[in-house]
Design a protein around this motif. Structure first.
Motif, PDB file in Angstrom:
ATOM      1  N   ASP A 130      42.256  73.513  40.238  1.00 19.15           N
ATOM      2  CA  ASP A 130      42.457  73.028  41.501  1.00 19.15           C
ATOM      3  C   ASP A 130      43.754  71.569  41.140  1.00 19.15           C
ATOM      4  OD1 ASP A 130      41.140  74.497  43.258  1.00 19.15           O
ATOM      5  OD2 ASP A 130      39.782  73.244  43.558  1.00 19.15           O
ATOM      6  N   LEU A 131      43.745  71.074  39.972  1.00 22.64           N
ATOM      7  CA  LEU A 131      43.803  70.129  39.635  1.00 22.64           C
ATOM      8  C   LEU A 131      45.748  70.734  38.823  1.00 22.64           C
ATOM      9  CD1 LEU A 131      44.068  66.690  38.971  1.00 22.64           C
ATOM     10  CD2 LEU A 131      43.715  67.523  36.973  1.00 22.64           C
ATOM     11  N   GLN A 132      46.115  72.127  38.957  1.00 22.84           N
ATOM     12  CA  GLN A 132      47.296  72.197  38.409  1.00 22.84           C
ATOM     13  C   GLN A 132      48.556  71.880  39.686  1.00 22.84           C
ATOM     14  OE1 GLN A 132      46.273  76.368  36.277  1.00 22.84           O
ATOM     15  NE2 GLN A 132      45.108  74.998  35.185  1.00 22.84           N
ATOM     16  N   GLY A 133      49.246  71.631  38.995  1.00 26.21           N
ATOM     17  CA  GLY A 133      50.074  71.607  40.129  1.00 26.21           C
ATOM     18  C   GLY A 133      49.927  70.615  41.150  1.00 26.21           C
ATOM     19  N   ASN A 134      48.579  69.979  41.107  1.00 28.36           N
ATOM     20  CA  ASN A 134      48.474  68.241  41.572  1.00 28.36           C
ATOM     21  C   ASN A 134      48.377  67.480  41.395  1.00 28.36           C
ATOM     22  OD1 ASN A 134      48.497  70.421  44.297  1.00 28.36           O
ATOM     23  ND2 ASN A 134      47.293  71.443  43.669  1.00 28.36           N
ATOM     24  N   LEU A 135      48.928  67.101  40.304  1.00 27.62           N
ATOM     25  CA  LEU A 135      48.866  66.087  39.259  1.00 27.62           C
ATOM     26  C   LEU A 135      49.468  64.608  40.370  1.00 27.62           C
ATOM     27  CD1 LEU A 135      50.025  67.139  35.965  1.00 27.62           C
ATOM     28  CD2 LEU A 135      47.847  67.198  36.810  1.00 27.62           C
ATOM     29  N   ASP A 136      50.153  65.022  41.310  1.00 27.64           N
ATOM     30  CA  ASP A 136      50.044  63.569  42.288  1.00 27.64           C
ATOM     31  C   ASP A 136      49.165  63.258  43.269  1.00 27.64           C
ATOM     32  OD1 ASP A 136      51.257  65.890  43.747  1.00 27.64           O
ATOM     33  OD2 ASP A 136      52.870  64.984  44.508  1.00 27.64           O
ATOM     34  N   ASN A 137      48.619  64.037  43.421  1.00 30.23           N
ATOM     35  CA  ASN A 137      47.338  63.997  44.622  1.00 30.23           C
ATOM     36  C   ASN A 137      45.943  63.085  43.895  1.00 30.23           C
ATOM     37  OD1 ASN A 137      45.520  64.654  46.536  1.00 30.23           O
ATOM     38  ND2 ASN A 137      45.958  66.791  46.912  1.00 30.23           N
ATOM     39  N   PRO A 138      45.524  62.776  44.377  1.00 32.89           N
ATOM     40  CA  PRO A 138      44.297  61.765  43.737  1.00 32.89           C
ATOM     41  C   PRO A 138      42.781  61.583  43.887  1.00 32.89           C
ATOM     42  CG  PRO A 138      45.758  59.852  44.792  1.00 32.89           C
ATOM     43  CD  PRO A 138      46.565  61.050  45.060  1.00 32.89           C
ATOM     44  N   GLN A 139      42.983  62.746  45.189  1.00 31.64           N
ATOM     45  CA  GLN A 139      41.755  63.456  45.449  1.00 31.64           C
ATOM     46  C   GLN A 139      41.763  64.561  44.885  1.00 31.64           C
ATOM     47  OE1 GLN A 139      43.167  64.462  50.439  1.00 31.64           O
ATOM     48  NE2 GLN A 139      42.069  62.685  50.191  1.00 31.64           N
ATOM     49  N   ARG A 140      42.083  65.386  44.165  1.00 28.61           N
ATOM     50  CA  ARG A 140      42.094  66.530  43.053  1.00 28.61           C
ATOM     51  C   ARG A 140      41.983  65.736  41.991  1.00 28.61           C
ATOM     52  NH1 ARG A 140      42.544  71.202  45.746  1.00 28.61           N
ATOM     53  NH2 ARG A 140      44.011  71.206  46.776  1.00 28.61           N
ATOM     54  N   PHE A 141      42.080  64.462  41.360  1.00 35.01           N
ATOM     55  CA  PHE A 141      41.391  63.499  40.292  1.00 35.01           C
ATOM     56  C   PHE A 141      40.191  63.186  40.465  1.00 35.01           C
ATOM     57  CE2 PHE A 141      45.947  63.299  38.715  1.00 35.01           C
ATOM     58  CZ  PHE A 141      45.766  63.698  37.682  1.00 35.01           C
ATOM     59  N   GLN A 142      39.475  62.776  41.637  1.00 36.13           N
ATOM     60  CA  GLN A 142      38.315  62.454  42.470  1.00 36.13           C
ATOM     61  C   GLN A 142      37.410  63.395  42.131  1.00 36.13           C
ATOM     62  OE1 GLN A 142      39.823  61.114  46.263  1.00 36.13           O
ATOM     63  NE2 GLN A 142      39.817  58.756  45.004  1.00 36.13           N
ATOM     64  N   ALA A 143      37.877  64.786  42.716  1.00 34.95           N
ATOM     65  CA  ALA A 143      37.417  65.847  41.932  1.00 34.95           C
ATOM     66  C   ALA A 143      36.160  66.241  41.314  1.00 34.95           C
ATOM     67  CB  ALA A 143      37.723  66.775  43.276  1.00 34.95           C
ATOM     68  N   LEU A 144      37.695  65.867  40.291  1.00 37.49           N
ATOM     69  CA  LEU A 144      37.386  65.992  38.384  1.00 37.49           C
ATOM     70  C   LEU A 144      36.527  65.129  38.333  1.00 37.49           C
ATOM     71  CD1 LEU A 144      37.837  68.183  36.608  1.00 37.49           C
ATOM     72  CD2 LEU A 144      39.453  66.802  36.225  1.00 37.49           C
ATOM     73  N   GLU A 145      36.904  63.876  38.579  1.00 43.61           N
ATOM     74  CA  GLU A 145      35.921  63.014  38.342  1.00 43.61           C
ATOM     75  C   GLU A 145      34.381  63.149  39.010  1.00 43.61           C
ATOM     76  OE1 GLU A 145      35.844  58.119  38.396  1.00 43.61           O
ATOM     77  OE2 GLU A 145      36.913  58.645  39.565  1.00 43.61           O
TER      78      GLU A 145
END
Length: 89
Positions: free
Chosen positions: A47-62
């Motif tokens: 989900d993070l691929q192509g969405n590196l500017d979306n903080p919610q993706r990083f929060q989901a990964l964390e």
């Protein structure tokens, strides 16, 4: 020649079929109900691929990494260290 009727998410990921890999991994999570599953981390990475500017993706990964019981995982050709990935999130 033998053809595989079913491919697992890791194999599809290796082949660059990220959408199909994500669907299989998500079905595994839904079926087994494991939030501490490595599959949740794999889905978050896709989900993070192509969405590196979306903080919610990083929060989901964390969140997925924090719930993962293992200290590392292999995904595709890469071995991912949990603590190192958490620091990057």
């Amino acid at each position: 020649m033998v053809f595989s009727l079913f491919k697992n998410g890791d194999k599809l990921y290796d082949e660059g079929k990220f959408g199909k890999a994500r669907n299989i991994l998500q079905k595994s999570i839904d079926k087994d109900g494991g939030v501490d599953d490595v599959a949740a981390v794999q889905v978050a990475i896709i989900d993070l691929q192509g969405n590196l500017d979306n903080p919610q993706r990083f929060q989901a990964l964390e969140g997925a990494l924090n719930n993962m019981g293992a200290d590392s995982l292999e995904f595709g050709l890469v071995e991912i260290d949990k603590q190192r990935m958490l620091a990057e999130c």
